[in-house]
Design a protein around this motif. Sequence first.
Motif, short mmCIF file in Angstrom:
data_model
loop_
_atom_site.label_atom_id
_atom_site.label_comp_id
_atom_site.label_asym_id
_atom_site.label_seq_id
_atom_site.Cartn_x
_atom_site.Cartn_y
_atom_site.Cartn_z
N ASP A 61 23.25 -0.87 25.32
CA ASP A 61 22.65 -1.39 26.64
C ASP A 61 22.44 -0.21 27.86
O ASP A 61 21.49 -0.13 28.54
CB ASP A 61 23.56 -2.27 26.94
CG ASP A 61 23.36 -3.85 26.45
OD1 ASP A 61 24.32 -4.55 26.55
OD2 ASP A 61 22.48 -3.99 25.48
N SER A 62 23.28 0.56 27.76
CA SER A 62 23.40 1.76 28.97
C SER A 62 22.39 2.61 28.53
O SER A 62 21.88 3.45 29.57
CB SER A 62 24.79 2.23 29.16
OG SER A 62 25.13 2.87 27.84
N LEU A 63 21.80 2.83 27.48
CA LEU A 63 20.87 3.86 27.26
C LEU A 63 19.40 3.46 26.69
O LEU A 63 18.46 4.22 26.93
CB LEU A 63 21.34 4.46 25.76
CG LEU A 63 22.86 5.03 25.81
CD1 LEU A 63 23.23 5.68 24.50
CD2 LEU A 63 22.95 6.11 26.96
N ASP A 89 25.99 12.11 29.22
CA ASP A 89 25.48 12.11 28.03
C ASP A 89 26.11 13.12 27.13
O ASP A 89 25.71 13.05 25.87
CB ASP A 89 24.01 12.05 28.17
CG ASP A 89 23.43 10.97 28.71
OD1 ASP A 89 22.24 10.97 29.52
OD2 ASP A 89 23.72 9.73 28.40
#
Length: 125
Positions: A61-63, A89
Motif C-alpha cells: 500500500d505504501s509503495l 526505500d
Amino acid sequence: VQLQASGGGLVQAGGSLRLSCAASGRDFANYAAAWFRQAPGKEREFVAAIGWKGAPTYYADSLRGRFIISKDNAKNMVYLEMDSLKPEDTAVYYCAAGRTLSLVYYGQRDQYDYWGQGTQVTVSS
C-alpha cells in the motif's frame, strides 16, 4: 528456476532506479514473480507481485503509485521501476518466483519458491 537481481545503486532522494531480475529456466514464463526488500535490522517485506502473464499486479500500500512491476516472458525478465525514491526505500531488494499467485497471500514470503541474491538500493537524503 534461478534468479539474478541487478540494477541497484546509490541515488539521491527523488530519483529513480530500475531493477532487473533475470531468470533461467524455460518454464519461467509460467511463474508469478515478486519483489521484496529488507532494510538493515528489519524483516523482509513485500514490495510488489505480478502474475505469470504480466497480470494481475499487487503492491504494498505504501509503495503504490511510485513503484511499477513488469514481466517480459520473451526475455525471462522481471523489472521494478522505482520513482520518487525516499531514504526509507534503502534496502536490499530481492526478486522471487512462484508457481501460483495467491489473490490473498501474494505478499507472504512462503508463497515463492525461488529467490535471487538481492541488489542493494541506497537512497541519500
